[in-house]
Design a protein around this motif. Structure first.
Motif, PDB file in Angstrom:
ATOM      1  N   ILE A  58       0.873  -1.170   0.000  1.00 32.95           N
ATOM      2  CA  ILE A  58       0.000   0.000   0.000  1.00 32.95           C
ATOM      3  C   ILE A  58       0.909   1.219   0.000  1.00 32.95           C
ATOM      4  N   ASP A  59       0.719   2.063  -1.003  1.00 30.92           N
ATOM      5  CA  ASP A  59       1.550   3.267  -1.153  1.00 30.92           C
ATOM      6  C   ASP A  59       3.038   2.934  -0.989  1.00 30.92           C
ATOM      7  N   GLN A  60       3.453   1.854  -1.646  1.00 29.63           N
ATOM      8  CA  GLN A  60       4.839   1.397  -1.747  1.00 29.63           C
ATOM      9  C   GLN A  60       5.435   0.887  -0.435  1.00 29.63           C
ATOM     10  N   ARG A  61       4.571   0.418   0.468  1.00 29.95           N
ATOM     11  CA  ARG A  61       5.026  -0.225   1.701  1.00 29.95           C
ATOM     12  C   ARG A  61       4.424  -1.616   1.765  1.00 29.95           C
ATOM     13  N   PHE A  62       5.269  -2.631   1.952  1.00 29.01           N
ATOM     14  CA  PHE A  62       4.784  -3.999   2.045  1.00 29.01           C
ATOM     15  C   PHE A  62       3.796  -4.126   3.198  1.00 29.01           C
ATOM     16  N   VAL A  63       2.691  -4.828   2.943  1.00 27.65           N
ATOM     17  CA  VAL A  63       1.663  -5.048   3.962  1.00 27.65           C
ATOM     18  C   VAL A  63       1.133  -6.466   3.835  1.00 27.65           C
ATOM     19  N   SER A  64       0.466  -6.941   4.879  1.00 28.21           N
ATOM     20  CA  SER A  64      -0.220  -8.227   4.794  1.00 28.21           C
ATOM     21  C   SER A  64      -1.577  -7.994   4.125  1.00 28.21           C
ATOM     22  N   LEU A  65      -2.164  -9.068   3.635  1.00 28.68           N
ATOM     23  CA  LEU A  65      -3.431  -8.939   2.929  1.00 28.68           C
ATOM     24  C   LEU A  65      -4.583  -8.535   3.843  1.00 28.68           C
ATOM     25  N   ASP A  66      -4.419  -8.678   5.150  1.00 28.51           N
ATOM     26  CA  ASP A  66      -5.499  -8.274   6.053  1.00 28.51           C
ATOM     27  C   ASP A  66      -5.387  -6.811   6.482  1.00 28.51           C
ATOM     28  N   THR A  67      -4.503  -6.061   5.839  1.00 35.60           N
ATOM     29  CA  THR A  67      -4.323  -4.639   6.150  1.00 35.60           C
ATOM     30  C   THR A  67      -5.447  -3.807   5.539  1.00 35.60           C
ATOM     31  N   PRO A  68      -6.060  -2.924   6.320  1.00 38.60           N
ATOM     32  CA  PRO A  68      -7.077  -2.025   5.757  1.00 38.60           C
ATOM     33  C   PRO A  68      -6.457  -1.089   4.715  1.00 38.60           C
ATOM     34  N   ILE A  69      -7.212  -0.818   3.658  1.00 39.93           N
ATOM     35  CA  ILE A  69      -6.721   0.066   2.596  1.00 39.93           C
ATOM     36  C   ILE A  69      -6.776   1.522   3.033  1.00 39.93           C
ATOM     37  N   GLY A  70      -7.768   1.869   3.818  1.00 42.36           N
ATOM     38  CA  GLY A  70      -7.878   3.234   4.325  1.00 42.36           C
ATOM     39  C   GLY A  70      -7.943   4.246   3.197  1.00 42.36           C
ATOM     40  N   ASP A  71      -7.146   5.317   3.328  1.00 45.35           N
ATOM     41  CA  ASP A  71      -7.150   6.368   2.309  1.00 45.35           C
ATOM     42  C   ASP A  71      -5.964   6.253   1.354  1.00 45.35           C
ATOM     43  N   ALA A  72      -5.461   5.043   1.175  1.00 46.75           N
ATOM     44  CA  ALA A  72      -4.316   4.815   0.283  1.00 46.75           C
ATOM     45  C   ALA A  72      -4.612   5.323  -1.125  1.00 46.75           C
ATOM     46  N   ARG A  73      -3.552   5.682  -1.825  1.00 45.75           N
ATOM     47  CA  ARG A  73      -3.668   6.090  -3.220  1.00 45.75           C
ATOM     48  C   ARG A  73      -3.389   4.930  -4.159  1.00 45.75           C
ATOM     49  N   GLU A  74      -2.566   3.947  -3.687  1.00 46.08           N
ATOM     50  CA  GLU A  74      -2.135   2.866  -4.566  1.00 46.08           C
ATOM     51  C   GLU A  74      -2.027   1.553  -3.802  1.00 46.08           C
ATOM     52  N   VAL A  75      -2.471   0.479  -4.452  1.00 47.33           N
ATOM     53  CA  VAL A  75      -2.265  -0.879  -3.952  1.00 47.33           C
ATOM     54  C   VAL A  75      -1.549  -1.641  -5.060  1.00 47.33           C
ATOM     55  N   ALA A  76      -0.430  -2.273  -4.732  1.00 50.04           N
ATOM     56  CA  ALA A  76       0.312  -3.090  -5.686  1.00 50.04           C
ATOM     57  C   ALA A  76       0.136  -4.552  -5.322  1.00 50.04           C
ATOM     58  N   LEU A  77      -0.046  -5.385  -6.346  1.00 46.69           N
ATOM     59  CA  LEU A  77      -0.203  -6.826  -6.151  1.00 46.69           C
ATOM     60  C   LEU A  77       0.845  -7.549  -6.984  1.00 46.69           C
ATOM     61  N   PHE A  78       1.517  -8.519  -6.356  1.00 43.11           N
ATOM     62  CA  PHE A  78       2.635  -9.194  -7.028  1.00 43.11           C
ATOM     63  C   PHE A  78       2.894 -10.545  -6.377  1.00 43.11           C
ATOM     64  N   PRO A  79       3.657 -11.400  -7.077  1.00 41.13           N
ATOM     65  CA  PRO A  79       4.029 -12.682  -6.466  1.00 41.13           C
ATOM     66  C   PRO A  79       5.051 -12.455  -5.353  1.00 41.13           C
ATOM     67  N   PRO A  80       5.267 -13.467  -4.527  1.00 42.23           N
ATOM     68  CA  PRO A  80       6.300 -13.337  -3.486  1.00 42.23           C
ATOM     69  C   PRO A  80       7.648 -12.971  -4.112  1.00 42.23           C
ATOM     70  N   VAL A  81       8.351 -12.111  -3.428  1.00 43.07           N
ATOM     71  CA  VAL A  81       9.668 -11.659  -3.893  1.00 43.07           C
ATOM     72  C   VAL A  81      10.706 -12.678  -3.445  1.00 43.07           C
ATOM     73  N   THR A  82      11.570 -13.071  -4.350  1.00 43.21           N
ATOM     74  CA  THR A  82      12.640 -14.006  -3.998  1.00 43.21           C
ATOM     75  C   THR A  82      13.977 -13.336  -4.205  1.00 43.21           C
ATOM     76  N   GLY A  83      14.943 -13.734  -3.430  1.00 38.01           N
ATOM     77  CA  GLY A  83      16.293 -13.192  -3.580  1.00 38.01           C
ATOM     78  C   GLY A  83      17.078 -13.998  -4.597  1.00 38.01           C
ATOM     79  N   GLY A  84      18.267 -13.523  -4.857  1.00 40.00           N
ATOM     80  CA  GLY A  84      19.072 -14.303  -5.780  1.00 40.00           C
ATOM     81  C   GLY A  84      20.110 -13.514  -6.479  1.00 40.00           C
TER      82      GLY A  84
END
Length: 84
Positions: A58-84
């Motif tokens: 939410i607004d470029q901060r990682f959150v859990s899916l149970d986080t309220p959206i509130g007055d956010a401007r942006e929600v990003a959805l993506f697969p789990p991030v892996t290192g490498g």
């Protein structure tokens, strides 16, 4: 309005990088948003039908899916991030 941004295979399945949607209710969580998008069917259902496969920000901060959206401007959805 709320901007939804899609990354990686989520973007590929849905067929777009981002979109504007009506802001969900005041107590809506990211999971609620994902569920409503998946209900559209097609690529949305394919990409978002199993929320356990998703991560969100939410607004470029990682959150859990149970986080309220509130007055956010942006929600990003993506697969789990892996290192490498």
């Amino acid at each position: 309005m709320l901007t939804i941004v899609y990354f990686a295979w989520v973007r590929e399945a849905i067929g777009q990088d981002e979109e504007q949607v009506e802001r969900p209710g005041p107590n809506a969580t990211v999971a609620d948003l994902v569920e409503s998008l998946a209900a559209r069917g097609g690529g949305y259902a394919e990409a978002l039908g199993d929320p356990a496969r998703l991560r969100a920000a939410i607004d470029q901060r990682f959150v859990s899916l149970d986080t309220p959206i509130g007055d956010a401007r942006e929600v990003a959805l993506f697969p789990p991030v892996t290192g490498g």
